[in-house]
Design a protein around this motif. Structure first.
Motif, PDB file in Angstrom:
ATOM      1  N   PRO A 193       0.824  -1.218   0.000  1.00 24.86           N
ATOM      2  CA  PRO A 193       0.000   0.000   0.000  1.00 24.86           C
ATOM      3  C   PRO A 193       0.857   1.267   0.000  1.00 24.86           C
ATOM      4  O   PRO A 193       1.962   1.282   0.555  1.00 24.86           O
ATOM      5  N   GLN A 194       0.343   2.304  -0.622  1.00 24.77           N
ATOM      6  CA  GLN A 194       1.049   3.589  -0.702  1.00 24.77           C
ATOM      7  C   GLN A 194       1.444   4.091   0.691  1.00 24.77           C
ATOM      8  O   GLN A 194       2.502   4.663   0.866  1.00 24.77           O
ATOM      9  N   SER A 195       0.608   3.842   1.683  1.00 19.80           N
ATOM     10  CA  SER A 195       0.861   4.321   3.043  1.00 19.80           C
ATOM     11  C   SER A 195       2.087   3.663   3.685  1.00 19.80           C
ATOM     12  O   SER A 195       2.640   4.181   4.650  1.00 19.80           O
ATOM     13  N   VAL A 196       2.536   2.528   3.138  1.00 21.28           N
ATOM     14  CA  VAL A 196       3.668   1.785   3.696  1.00 21.28           C
ATOM     15  C   VAL A 196       4.926   1.932   2.839  1.00 21.28           C
ATOM     16  O   VAL A 196       6.031   1.649   3.279  1.00 21.28           O
ATOM     17  N   ARG A 197       4.777   2.414   1.614  1.00 25.44           N
ATOM     18  CA  ARG A 197       5.896   2.462   0.671  1.00 25.44           C
ATOM     19  C   ARG A 197       7.089   3.269   1.166  1.00 25.44           C
ATOM     20  O   ARG A 197       8.221   2.855   0.975  1.00 25.44           O
ATOM     21  N   ARG A 198       6.856   4.389   1.794  1.00 25.67           N
ATOM     22  CA  ARG A 198       7.986   5.196   2.277  1.00 25.67           C
ATOM     23  C   ARG A 198       8.799   4.417   3.305  1.00 25.67           C
ATOM     24  O   ARG A 198      10.022   4.423   3.280  1.00 25.67           O
ATOM     25  N   LYS A 199       8.108   3.709   4.193  1.00 25.24           N
ATOM     26  CA  LYS A 199       8.796   2.880   5.184  1.00 25.24           C
ATOM     27  C   LYS A 199       9.608   1.786   4.490  1.00 25.24           C
ATOM     28  O   LYS A 199      10.738   1.486   4.881  1.00 25.24           O
TER      29      LYS A 199
END
Length: 196
Positions: free
Chosen positions: A124-130
């Protein structure tokens, strides 16, 4: 979220992770991007997947979230060395332009190539940065273990937008070029300041 550096010497310690990494590569490069690459038994692979390389998997409960391959620029296997150098020498038959670098491709123990970089499309986009931060952390950790002070990569030409946010210091070492489905560029990633 875990990070594992795989090699032919330790893959027996990690169950299905090595095969799952190659399955995730197939999903990313062959299914999602529609690249014409070798595959077998639902796994993508190429001539650079040799015991000289290392593979980094970012994973969670057996699912591969992201990964990449590191290959020394001193590698040799038959007529192959590493992807960027072989493209420059015309060994790859023109699938990647020969003029991808401004200078001759390095052959140096302190320089490794980073290739087959991907993030699973299902992340998910919300986890991609991590996941991206985990990849940078794994990249610098593996580099430290391997003695690399610099990585070179053929990456999406949008790299200036996100390399800095991830804490990577990079510079262009080749022109922007269209390959298959997008604009790409060779970059040099300086790891010297991350190795302390």
């Amino acid at each position: 979220m875990q990070t594992t550096t795989l090699s032919f010497a330790n893959l027996h310690n990690h169950g299905e992770l090595f095969a799952n990494l190659f399955r995730a590569r197939k999903q990313s490069f062959i299914v999602q991007k529609n690249w014409d690459l070798p595959e077998s038994e639902d796994m993508e692979f190429d001539q650079y997947d040799t015991p000289q390389s290392r593979w980094i998997a970012i994973h969670e409960v057996g699912e591969v979230l992201a990964g990449f391959r590191l290959t020394p620029t001193t590698a040799k296997c038959g007529l192959y060395s590493y992807m960027i150098r072989d493209a420059q020498r015309g060994v790859l038959g023109g699938s990647i332009p020969q003029d991808l670098l401004y200078e001759e491709a390095p052959v140096d123990e302190g320089v490794w190539e980073c290739s087959r970089v991907f993030v699973n499309h299902a992340v998910p986009q919300s986890v991609r940065r991590k996941v991206h931060f985990k990849m940078v952390e794994a990249m610098t950790g593996a580099a430290r273990e391997l003695g690399a002070t610099r990585l070179i990569a053929l990456t999406g030409a949008t790299w200036p937008r996100w390399y800095g946010r991830c804490g990577l210091h990079a510079e262009a070492i080749g022109r922007v070029m269209w390959i298959d489905d997008g604009n790409f560029q060779c970059v040099s990633i300086n790891l010297a300041d991350k190795l302390h």
